[in-house]
Design a protein around this motif. Sequence first.
Motif, PDB file in Angstrom:
ATOM      1  N   TYR A 127       0.821  -1.203   0.000  1.00 21.96           N
ATOM      2  CA  TYR A 127       0.000   0.000   0.000  1.00 21.96           C
ATOM      3  C   TYR A 127       0.861   1.262   0.000  1.00 21.96           C
ATOM      4  O   TYR A 127       0.534   2.239  -0.678  1.00 21.96           O
ATOM      5  CB  TYR A 127      -0.934  -0.013   1.214  1.00 21.96           C
ATOM      6  CG  TYR A 127      -2.224  -0.759   0.957  1.00 21.96           C
ATOM      7  CD1 TYR A 127      -3.416  -0.087   0.749  1.00 21.96           C
ATOM      8  CD2 TYR A 127      -2.251  -2.146   0.912  1.00 21.96           C
ATOM      9  CE1 TYR A 127      -4.601  -0.767   0.498  1.00 21.96           C
ATOM     10  CE2 TYR A 127      -3.414  -2.842   0.659  1.00 21.96           C
ATOM     11  CZ  TYR A 127      -4.592  -2.145   0.459  1.00 21.96           C
ATOM     12  OH  TYR A 127      -5.767  -2.829   0.197  1.00 21.96           O
ATOM     13  N   ARG A 128       1.951   1.251   0.751  1.00 23.13           N
ATOM     14  CA  ARG A 128       2.810   2.439   0.791  1.00 23.13           C
ATOM     15  C   ARG A 128       3.461   2.685  -0.572  1.00 23.13           C
ATOM     16  O   ARG A 128       3.580   3.835  -1.005  1.00 23.13           O
ATOM     17  CB  ARG A 128       3.887   2.267   1.861  1.00 23.13           C
ATOM     18  CG  ARG A 128       3.350   2.282   3.290  1.00 23.13           C
ATOM     19  CD  ARG A 128       4.488   2.308   4.292  1.00 23.13           C
ATOM     20  NE  ARG A 128       4.015   2.140   5.662  1.00 23.13           N
ATOM     21  CZ  ARG A 128       3.513   3.135   6.395  1.00 23.13           C
ATOM     22  NH1 ARG A 128       3.438   4.368   5.894  1.00 23.13           N
ATOM     23  NH2 ARG A 128       3.104   2.916   7.625  1.00 23.13           N
ATOM     24  N   PHE A 129       3.900   1.643  -1.248  1.00 23.62           N
ATOM     25  CA  PHE A 129       4.559   1.791  -2.538  1.00 23.62           C
ATOM     26  C   PHE A 129       3.617   2.411  -3.572  1.00 23.62           C
ATOM     27  O   PHE A 129       4.050   3.184  -4.434  1.00 23.62           O
ATOM     28  CB  PHE A 129       5.057   0.426  -3.029  1.00 23.62           C
ATOM     29  CG  PHE A 129       5.743   0.474  -4.360  1.00 23.62           C
ATOM     30  CD1 PHE A 129       7.045   0.934  -4.471  1.00 23.62           C
ATOM     31  CD2 PHE A 129       5.087   0.054  -5.507  1.00 23.62           C
ATOM     32  CE1 PHE A 129       7.675   0.979  -5.707  1.00 23.62           C
ATOM     33  CE2 PHE A 129       5.711   0.093  -6.747  1.00 23.62           C
ATOM     34  CZ  PHE A 129       7.016   0.558  -6.838  1.00 23.62           C
ATOM     35  N   ARG A 130       2.338   2.074  -3.471  1.00 25.58           N
ATOM     36  CA  ARG A 130       1.364   2.598  -4.432  1.00 25.58           C
ATOM     37  C   ARG A 130       0.696   3.877  -3.961  1.00 25.58           C
ATOM     38  O   ARG A 130      -0.233   4.375  -4.613  1.00 25.58           O
ATOM     39  CB  ARG A 130       0.296   1.524  -4.718  1.00 25.58           C
ATOM     40  CG  ARG A 130       0.833   0.409  -5.591  1.00 25.58           C
ATOM     41  CD  ARG A 130       0.009  -0.852  -5.482  1.00 25.58           C
ATOM     42  NE  ARG A 130       0.540  -1.886  -6.378  1.00 25.58           N
ATOM     43  CZ  ARG A 130       1.617  -2.601  -6.111  1.00 25.58           C
ATOM     44  NH1 ARG A 130       2.269  -2.404  -4.966  1.00 25.58           N
ATOM     45  NH2 ARG A 130       2.050  -3.510  -6.968  1.00 25.58           N
ATOM     46  N   GLY A 131       1.129   4.398  -2.822  1.00 25.23           N
ATOM     47  CA  GLY A 131       0.579   5.653  -2.329  1.00 25.23           C
ATOM     48  C   GLY A 131      -0.849   5.544  -1.840  1.00 25.23           C
ATOM     49  O   GLY A 131      -1.589   6.539  -1.844  1.00 25.23           O
ATOM     50  N   ARG A 132      -1.260   4.364  -1.407  1.00 23.50           N
ATOM     51  CA  ARG A 132      -2.620   4.168  -0.922  1.00 23.50           C
ATOM     52  C   ARG A 132      -2.660   4.321   0.601  1.00 23.50           C
ATOM     53  O   ARG A 132      -1.713   3.985   1.303  1.00 23.50           O
ATOM     54  CB  ARG A 132      -3.144   2.788  -1.306  1.00 23.50           C
ATOM     55  CG  ARG A 132      -3.274   2.556  -2.798  1.00 23.50           C
ATOM     56  CD  ARG A 132      -3.823   1.167  -3.048  1.00 23.50           C
ATOM     57  NE  ARG A 132      -3.941   0.861  -4.459  1.00 23.50           N
ATOM     58  CZ  ARG A 132      -4.355  -0.305  -4.922  1.00 23.50           C
ATOM     59  NH1 ARG A 132      -4.694  -1.277  -4.076  1.00 23.50           N
ATOM     60  NH2 ARG A 132      -4.432  -0.515  -6.233  1.00 23.50           N
ATOM     61  N   SER A 133      -3.776   4.777   1.070  1.00 22.70           N
ATOM     62  CA  SER A 133      -3.956   4.929   2.515  1.00 22.70           C
ATOM     63  C   SER A 133      -4.611   3.680   3.094  1.00 22.70           C
ATOM     64  O   SER A 133      -5.332   2.958   2.400  1.00 22.70           O
ATOM     65  CB  SER A 133      -4.827   6.156   2.816  1.00 22.70           C
ATOM     66  OG  SER A 133      -6.113   6.010   2.221  1.00 22.70           O
ATOM     67  N   PHE A 134      -4.345   3.420   4.348  1.00 22.79           N
ATOM     68  CA  PHE A 134      -4.988   2.319   5.070  1.00 22.79           C
ATOM     69  C   PHE A 134      -5.271   2.781   6.496  1.00 22.79           C
ATOM     70  O   PHE A 134      -4.631   3.686   7.027  1.00 22.79           O
ATOM     71  CB  PHE A 134      -4.126   1.051   5.055  1.00 22.79           C
ATOM     72  CG  PHE A 134      -2.720   1.258   5.533  1.00 22.79           C
ATOM     73  CD1 PHE A 134      -2.393   1.138   6.880  1.00 22.79           C
ATOM     74  CD2 PHE A 134      -1.709   1.566   4.639  1.00 22.79           C
ATOM     75  CE1 PHE A 134      -1.103   1.329   7.315  1.00 22.79           C
ATOM     76  CE2 PHE A 134      -0.413   1.767   5.066  1.00 22.79           C
ATOM     77  CZ  PHE A 134      -0.107   1.646   6.409  1.00 22.79           C
ATOM     78  N   GLU A 135      -6.235   2.134   7.100  1.00 17.50           N
ATOM     79  CA  GLU A 135      -6.702   2.578   8.414  1.00 17.50           C
ATOM     80  C   GLU A 135      -5.697   2.257   9.508  1.00 17.50           C
ATOM     81  O   GLU A 135      -5.339   3.108  10.317  1.00 17.50           O
ATOM     82  CB  GLU A 135      -8.050   1.928   8.728  1.00 17.50           C
ATOM     83  CG  GLU A 135      -8.775   2.528   9.923  1.00 17.50           C
ATOM     84  CD  GLU A 135      -9.283   3.932   9.636  1.00 17.50           C
ATOM     85  OE1 GLU A 135      -9.581   4.644  10.614  1.00 17.50           O
ATOM     86  OE2 GLU A 135      -9.385   4.313   8.448  1.00 17.50           O
ATOM     87  N   GLU A 136      -5.228   1.009   9.555  1.00 14.51           N
ATOM     88  CA  GLU A 136      -4.276   0.589  10.590  1.00 14.51           C
ATOM     89  C   GLU A 136      -3.602  -0.693  10.138  1.00 14.51           C
ATOM     90  O   GLU A 136      -4.148  -1.442   9.314  1.00 14.51           O
ATOM     91  CB  GLU A 136      -4.977   0.379  11.933  1.00 14.51           C
ATOM     92  CG  GLU A 136      -4.030   0.183  13.110  1.00 14.51           C
ATOM     93  CD  GLU A 136      -4.732   0.186  14.442  1.00 14.51           C
ATOM     94  OE1 GLU A 136      -4.087  -0.180  15.445  1.00 14.51           O
ATOM     95  OE2 GLU A 136      -5.931   0.548  14.483  1.00 14.51           O
TER      96      GLU A 136
END
Length: 299
Positions: A127-136
């Motif tokens: 998720y970080r590599f693709r610039g996506r956000s996540f809740e936790e």
Amino acid sequence: MGAQQREYNQRRRSVQSTKKITRAMELIAASRVVKARQRVAETTPYANAITRAVSAVATHADVDHPLTTKRDQPRRAAMLVITSDRGLAGAYSASVLKRSEQLRELLEEEGMEVVPFLTGRKAENYYRFRGRSFEESWTGFSDKPNFEVAKEIAERGVREFIAGSEEGGVDELHIVYTRFRSMVTQEVQVTRLLPLEVVEDERPLSEHAYPLYEFEPAAEDVLDVLLPRYITSRIWNALLQSAASELAARQRAMKSATDNAEELIKTYTRLANQARQAEITQEISEIVGGASALADAKK
């Protein structure tokens, strides 16, 4: 020729070092997967039993509980993705992430916003590599899960579901994990935990009968206690299933790497021998040629 021989010998030594590492990792995974399989075998009957009990109570109690009632127009759905912290396990994490993307697309087609909850550094890095956000996210325990972490994840999921989308929570909770069937077969599973999916048994009553329940003080109070334990047990079992699957996948991957290393060692050994033989042949040819030149000079 001598340079080629040295290069092949260096490559062979490098592959031998790699083979020692992969062999060690294979043995470590093989020793840990035995305990992981035992933990799965110990917890799965309880998870299945509490699932049947909760389904039966929810079906026959005739109570509209918040954790069993489907929202009319769900707008947000939580997705718990269980991957590994480390690599070298073949396509284990990639398969889970691929299935989670399919689930995301399906939920978005239904008009829902997906709220990711992640376990394992592989999912977090994805998720970080693709610039996506996540809740936790929760990391550091993928091959040896901790019950306290499973309880924390379950409590967070229940709180988000009870809050609902109107208060910043979610209307559904899905989990994507890998189910351990055998050392050879592991399957990626997608399960909706909340609201509880009650599946009616279509078998005749003579073949299957539900137990009779008496609720004290009330069925709703019983479900208040039972449903959070159900969610915790399902997440705990999913973490254990995923851990056993990860170790089994890593053992297979490291065994394959070790076998490939052995083949490379044989190849480089053969090439080094061929280079040495060519060098010896060239030296003999040079000696014979020099001797013939000296003999011709004396004539």
